[in-house]
Each structure stands twice: as structure tokens, then as C-alpha cells.
Motif scaffolding. Structure first.
Motif, mmCIF file in Angstrom:
data_model
loop_
_atom_site.group_PDB
_atom_site.id
_atom_site.type_symbol
_atom_site.label_atom_id
_atom_site.label_comp_id
_atom_site.label_asym_id
_atom_site.label_seq_id
_atom_site.Cartn_x
_atom_site.Cartn_y
_atom_site.Cartn_z
ATOM 1 N N PRO A 11 0.832 -1.207 0.000
ATOM 2 C CA PRO A 11 0.000 0.000 0.000
ATOM 3 C C PRO A 11 0.865 1.255 0.000
ATOM 4 O O PRO A 11 1.885 1.326 0.672
ATOM 5 N N VAL A 12 0.466 2.232 -0.781
ATOM 6 C CA VAL A 12 1.119 3.537 -0.815
ATOM 7 C C VAL A 12 0.043 4.609 -0.769
ATOM 8 O O VAL A 12 -1.146 4.309 -0.907
ATOM 9 N N LYS A 13 0.447 5.831 -0.581
ATOM 10 C CA LYS A 13 -0.505 6.922 -0.509
ATOM 11 C C LYS A 13 -1.290 7.023 -1.820
ATOM 12 O O LYS A 13 -0.723 7.142 -2.887
ATOM 13 N N GLY A 14 -2.590 6.926 -1.710
ATOM 14 C CA GLY A 14 -3.437 7.036 -2.878
ATOM 15 C C GLY A 14 -3.693 5.731 -3.612
ATOM 16 O O GLY A 14 -4.313 5.718 -4.673
ATOM 17 N N GLY A 15 -3.229 4.609 -3.053
ATOM 18 C CA GLY A 15 -3.481 3.332 -3.731
ATOM 19 C C GLY A 15 -2.476 2.265 -3.338
ATOM 20 O O GLY A 15 -2.146 2.110 -2.163
ATOM 21 N N CYS A 16 -1.954 1.548 -4.319
ATOM 22 C CA CYS A 16 -0.997 0.481 -4.061
ATOM 23 C C CYS A 16 0.052 0.472 -5.173
ATOM 24 O O CYS A 16 -0.143 1.061 -6.245
#
Length: 257
Positions: A11-16
Motif C-alpha cells: 500500500p502507498v498513498k493514494g493506492g498500491c
């Protein structure tokens, strides 16, 4: 050890973000080096193979001798991390002894553990933290595989690893810009490209190199087909064998409470 159809998404900021995309390969006895551009997954791949990813989603088949990973897999492998984390008040010998006492099997005689430490001790330089990091992992006497993340390119360190693999220790390490001399010490080379795993042979004898998508070239090459066969063949062979020679150790920890 073999891995097939491995995907890793975090997971990352704004999605994956997908860090490993359909990676397949195998590690055999010897010294294997993993290379690629920055951010391509040179740290993520060994961590995924070593079952050290504790966030995100990892899918794929991980096998040892054609069988699913045993419960003892993590303690039967060593992992020398990029950061050298050690107890500052412990001597080098104490660090090695602590690892051996807790991580080698309980049934191993105490004298054998201490003798093994002396063998490692003679190959270490007290002033080099990286050698201690490697030594602490070796003290556990990993039966399956030794992972090394971004080892130093010092000649003596690589030569030391070569000596270990000559004693039947399988190792997979990542390294930055090794010299031509150091290349001679490795048995196999894995090249990673953004998006997939790329094989060295597909890059040979091909003009117009800058105009190619090497990930696509590799996936459509005879080398890739042969690579997949090299993964599947030993798995099939191992599955057809009796269980006599396969790992029979379901303990998660080497020592009892």
C-alpha cells in the motif's frame, strides 16, 4: 529453493504499488548475484523469498526441494541485512556465540556449537561490521540458503563468500557495481528490470540494444522458456522421490522455552 509466479504489492498513498511482477526463478548451491537499477526490487526480492514481508500482499509458489516451505524455513536460512545491527556492548565472539546457542538445533552438542564458532571466528576481521553481520547469520548454520542484502564489494568479503559456497552453502546476494575481478567469483547472475525479471543470455548477440524492451525480449526468448523448464523439472523430480531425503523438521524455533 524455487519461486514461481511471484507478485508483491504494497500500500502507498493514494493506492498500491506492485514491486514484484510475475517473478520466477530458482537458487541452487553456489554463489548467485542479483543486480539491477536502483528501485528495481533488489532488496524486495530477497526479502520476499526469505518470507520477511509483513505488510502488503505477496502471492506465488515458494518451494524447497519441490515441496512447500517447511515451518522451519526462516530459521533454516540466514539473512545478512543491509544495516548492521548489533549489541554494542558484546564482543564479536559473544555475538556469534549468542546466535549459535539460540538458533542452532537444541540437539546439537554444545561443544559442536562452540567449535563451529571458532571456525567462523578465524575468518572474521573484528574491525569490519559487515563481516560480523554475515558471521552472526552463519553461526545459525543455515541448512537451506543464505541471503545477503547489498554486501560490500570489498574483495576479501566476496572471497570469503566464495569459500563458504565451496563448502556447499547456497547464497543469494545483491551487490552494486562489482568489478570484473569480482564477477569471476559468482556462479550465476540475475538481472532485474522494472516490470519483470530479465535474463543475461537474452542480452547477448543482439544489436540495437537501446531500442529494445528487454523485459519483453526476455519473456519471448528461448532462454525464458528454458528458464521455466529449469524451475519445473527439479520440482517434478523431487515430488516423485520418496520423502527420505526431504526436510523433516516442522519446528518453528530451534530451541525450546
Amino acid at each position: 529453493m524455487a519461486g514461481r509466479d511471484i507478485y508483491c504489492t504494497i500500500p502507498v498513498k493514494g493506492g498500491c504499488k506492485m514491486l514484484l511482477n510475475d517473478a520466477s526463478g530458482y537458487v541452487r548451491p553456489g554463489l548467485m548475484v542479483l543486480m539491477g537499477e536502483s528501485g528495481v526490487g533488489k532488496t524486495m526480492l530477497p526479502n520476499t523469498l526469505a518470507q520477511r514481508i509483513y505488510f502488503g500482499e505477496v502471492t506465488g509458489n515458494f518451494l524447497v526441494d519441490g515441496m512447500p516451505l517447511p515451518k522451519s524455513f526462516q530459521r533454516a536460512t540466514g539473512f545478512a541485512e543491509q544495516q548492521d545491527m548489533h549489541e554494542p556492548t558484546a564482543t564479536v565472539r559473544e555475538a556469534l556465540i549468542f546466535s549459535a546457542l539460540l538458533r542452532q538445533p537444541a540437539e546439537t552438542p554444545l561443544d559442536d556449537k562452540y567449535d563451529y564458532i571458532e571456525t567462523i571466528w578465524n575468518g572474521l576481521n573484528q574491525e569490519q561490521r559487515k563481516r560480523l553481520t554475515i558471521g552472526v547469520e552463519l553461526a545459525s548454520k543455515p541448512r537451506l540458503l543464505m541471503f545477503l542484502d547489498k554486501i560490500l564489494t570489498a574483495f576479501n568479503v566476496v572471497r570469503f563468500l566464495r569459500k563458504l559456497t565451496n563448502s556447499s552453502q547456497a547464497s543469494l546476494c545483491t551487490i552494486h557495481q562489482p568489478s570484473t575481478v569480482l564477477f569471476e567469483y559468482f556462479d550465476d547472475l540475475i538481472l532485474l528490470k522494472r516490470g519483470s525479471t530479465c535474463g543475461r543470455r537474452s542480452l547477448q548477440g543482439n544489436p540495437n540494444r537501446k531500442e529494445k524492451d528487454w523485459a519483453e525480449v526476455w519473456l519471448n526468448s528461448a532462454g525464458h522458456a528454458n528458464h521455466v523448464e529449469n524451475i519445473n523439472q527439479p520440482i517434478t523430480a523431487r515430488l516423485s522421490q520418496t520423502s527420505e531425503n526431504q526436510i523433516d523438521d516442522s519446528r518453528e524455533f530451534a530451541m525450546p522455552w
